[in-house]
Design a protein around this motif. Sequence first.
Motif, PDB file in Angstrom:
ATOM      1  N   LEU A  25       0.820  -1.218   0.000  1.00 21.13           N
ATOM      2  CA  LEU A  25       0.000   0.000   0.000  1.00 21.13           C
ATOM      3  C   LEU A  25       0.848   1.260   0.000  1.00 21.13           C
ATOM      4  N   ILE A  26       1.922   1.266   0.773  1.00 15.68           N
ATOM      5  CA  ILE A  26       2.810   2.430   0.769  1.00 15.68           C
ATOM      6  C   ILE A  26       3.484   2.547  -0.594  1.00 15.68           C
ATOM      7  N   ASN A  27       3.839   1.428  -1.181  1.00 17.66           N
ATOM      8  CA  ASN A  27       4.456   1.455  -2.506  1.00 17.66           C
ATOM      9  C   ASN A  27       3.497   2.025  -3.538  1.00 17.66           C
ATOM     10  N   ILE A  28       2.228   1.633  -3.470  1.00 16.04           N
ATOM     11  CA  ILE A  28       1.252   2.089  -4.458  1.00 16.04           C
ATOM     12  C   ILE A  28       0.799   3.519  -4.179  1.00 16.04           C
ATOM     13  N   PHE A  29       0.357   3.772  -2.950  1.00 18.75           N
ATOM     14  CA  PHE A  29      -0.256   5.065  -2.643  1.00 18.75           C
ATOM     15  C   PHE A  29       0.733   6.099  -2.126  1.00 18.75           C
ATOM     16  N   GLY A  30       1.768   5.675  -1.433  1.00 15.12           N
ATOM     17  CA  GLY A  30       2.750   6.624  -0.918  1.00 15.12           C
ATOM     18  C   GLY A  30       3.665   7.142  -1.998  1.00 15.12           C
ATOM     19  N   ILE A  31       4.325   6.226  -2.667  1.00  8.75           N
ATOM     20  CA  ILE A  31       5.236   6.619  -3.740  1.00  8.75           C
ATOM     21  C   ILE A  31       4.443   7.138  -4.935  1.00  8.75           C
ATOM     22  N   GLY A  32       3.210   6.658  -5.096  1.00 16.30           N
ATOM     23  CA  GLY A  32       2.364   7.133  -6.196  1.00 16.30           C
ATOM     24  C   GLY A  32       1.934   8.580  -6.065  1.00 16.30           C
ATOM     25  N   GLN A  33       2.050   9.154  -4.883  1.00 15.78           N
ATOM     26  CA  GLN A  33       1.680  10.554  -4.683  1.00 15.78           C
ATOM     27  C   GLN A  33       2.726  11.516  -5.216  1.00 15.78           C
ATOM     28  N   ILE A  34       3.917  11.043  -5.459  1.00 13.64           N
ATOM     29  CA  ILE A  34       5.029  11.924  -5.846  1.00 13.64           C
ATOM     30  C   ILE A  34       4.710  12.689  -7.123  1.00 13.64           C
ATOM     31  N   LYS A  35       4.036  12.053  -8.060  1.00 20.55           N
ATOM     32  CA  LYS A  35       3.740  12.710  -9.346  1.00 20.55           C
ATOM     33  C   LYS A  35       2.783  13.885  -9.199  1.00 20.55           C
ATOM     34  N   ASN A  36       2.093  13.998  -8.068  1.00 16.99           N
ATOM     35  CA  ASN A  36       1.118  15.070  -7.879  1.00 16.99           C
ATOM     36  C   ASN A  36       1.749  16.395  -7.456  1.00 16.99           C
ATOM     37  N   TYR A  37       3.034  16.421  -7.196  1.00 17.74           N
ATOM     38  CA  TYR A  37       3.671  17.627  -6.674  1.00 17.74           C
ATOM     39  C   TYR A  37       4.736  18.118  -7.640  1.00 17.74           C
ATOM     40  N   THR A  38       4.765  19.435  -7.834  1.00 19.40           N
ATOM     41  CA  THR A  38       5.745  20.047  -8.718  1.00 19.40           C
ATOM     42  C   THR A  38       7.066  20.215  -7.990  1.00 19.40           C
ATOM     43  N   LEU A  39       8.075  20.589  -8.733  1.00 18.03           N
ATOM     44  CA  LEU A  39       9.417  20.706  -8.169  1.00 18.03           C
ATOM     45  C   LEU A  39       9.497  21.796  -7.108  1.00 18.03           C
ATOM     46  N   ALA A  44       4.482  22.679   4.664  1.00 18.30           N
ATOM     47  CA  ALA A  44       4.701  23.265   5.985  1.00 18.30           C
ATOM     48  C   ALA A  44       5.096  22.137   6.925  1.00 18.30           C
ATOM     49  N   TYR A  45       6.371  21.945   7.141  1.00 18.69           N
ATOM     50  CA  TYR A  45       6.820  20.877   8.036  1.00 18.69           C
ATOM     51  C   TYR A  45       6.635  21.338   9.486  1.00 18.69           C
ATOM     52  N   ILE A  46       5.629  20.791  10.139  1.00 18.49           N
ATOM     53  CA  ILE A  46       5.355  21.155  11.533  1.00 18.49           C
ATOM     54  C   ILE A  46       5.257  19.874  12.357  1.00 18.49           C
ATOM     55  N   SER A  47       6.301  19.109  12.404  1.00 18.99           N
ATOM     56  CA  SER A  47       6.281  17.872  13.181  1.00 18.99           C
ATOM     57  C   SER A  47       7.655  17.242  13.071  1.00 18.99           C
ATOM     58  N   ILE A  48       7.710  15.938  13.268  1.00 18.02           N
ATOM     59  CA  ILE A  48       8.992  15.255  13.116  1.00 18.02           C
ATOM     60  C   ILE A  48       9.464  15.270  11.670  1.00 18.02           C
ATOM     61  N   ALA A  49       8.586  15.654  10.764  1.00 19.87           N
ATOM     62  CA  ALA A  49       8.965  15.730   9.349  1.00 19.87           C
ATOM     63  C   ALA A  49       9.912  16.891   9.076  1.00 19.87           C
ATOM     64  N   THR A  50      10.202  17.719  10.079  1.00 24.95           N
ATOM     65  CA  THR A  50      11.141  18.831   9.875  1.00 24.95           C
ATOM     66  C   THR A  50      12.538  18.337   9.563  1.00 24.95           C
ATOM     67  N   ILE A  51      12.823  17.060   9.782  1.00 24.61           N
ATOM     68  CA  ILE A  51      14.140  16.544   9.395  1.00 24.61           C
ATOM     69  C   ILE A  51      14.328  16.612   7.885  1.00 24.61           C
ATOM     70  N   PHE A  52      13.236  16.768   7.146  1.00 25.47           N
ATOM     71  CA  PHE A  52      13.301  16.898   5.699  1.00 25.47           C
ATOM     72  C   PHE A  52      13.239  18.350   5.245  1.00 25.47           C
ATOM     73  N   SER A  53      13.267  19.297   6.166  1.00 26.25           N
ATOM     74  CA  SER A  53      13.130  20.692   5.759  1.00 26.25           C
ATOM     75  C   SER A  53      14.347  21.103   4.930  1.00 26.25           C
ATOM     76  N   GLY A  54      14.089  21.846   3.886  1.00 26.36           N
ATOM     77  CA  GLY A  54      15.123  22.221   2.931  1.00 26.36           C
ATOM     78  C   GLY A  54      15.246  21.243   1.773  1.00 26.36           C
ATOM     79  N   MET A  55      14.588  20.095   1.891  1.00 26.01           N
ATOM     80  CA  MET A  55      14.619  19.086   0.833  1.00 26.01           C
ATOM     81  C   MET A  55      13.353  19.216  -0.002  1.00 26.01           C
ATOM     82  N   ASP A  56      13.460  18.911  -1.269  1.00 27.77           N
ATOM     83  CA  ASP A  56      12.286  18.909  -2.131  1.00 27.77           C
ATOM     84  C   ASP A  56      11.271  17.909  -1.574  1.00 27.77           C
ATOM     85  N   ALA A  97       3.616  11.889   8.984  1.00 28.70           N
ATOM     86  CA  ALA A  97       3.934  13.299   9.231  1.00 28.70           C
ATOM     87  C   ALA A  97       4.310  14.017   7.945  1.00 28.70           C
ATOM     88  N   VAL A  98       5.068  13.352   7.088  1.00 33.08           N
ATOM     89  CA  VAL A  98       5.433  13.962   5.796  1.00 33.08           C
ATOM     90  C   VAL A  98       4.195  14.120   4.927  1.00 33.08           C
TER      91      VAL A  98
END
Length: 181
Positions: A25-39, A44-56, A97-98
């Motif tokens: 499910l993560i492979n299908i729906f998680g990775i499948g969401q990537i195409k929906n976002y532009t470069l 708004a990273y407001i959680s533990i996902a802030t470790i990815f801040s500054g990353m696309d 969180a991401v």
Amino acid sequence: MLKIKPLFENVLIAMRVYYFTLAALINIFGIGQIKNYTLGFKPAYISIATIFSGMDYRYALLISSLIVVLTCFIAALKVSWRWPRLFVFLSLFLFAAVANSTGGATHLYQFWLWSSFVLAWAPSFIGTCNRHTQMRYLLSWWGAQSIVLLMYGLSGFWKVIGGIVQLYNNQNHFLAPKGLS
């Protein structure tokens, strides 16, 4: 007297299926969401996902998805070890969180998150295990099922209560012909 051994083996198989299904499910729906976002998309990273801040965002979603898939495969293959199940919960928490850092909260992975939390409490064993360990595995499996049923039951309960309140206030409710459109 209740025979635990065949039931215990079925629980181990069900836990393996659980982790392989979550990885799919993560492979299908998680990775499948990537195409929906532009470069240039900036969440708004407001959680533990802030470790990815500054990353696309697409790379953050890809990395967190791959971590969940990898930990799910390890947990499915080593279902008798506790630490992979704990890492599945932590990596799924990071992935949620991401995914929720885009400004809107989604509840897609909520029951997977909480059921993986309950399954992380199943004990570790090597080789054969005693009756007490088998019972703790059964308890964690039943607890994971119970938390899913509780979440869906409470969700449906509050929808019915909301519909009754809307019906009482002469508002458009879910039982009306155009209520669910």
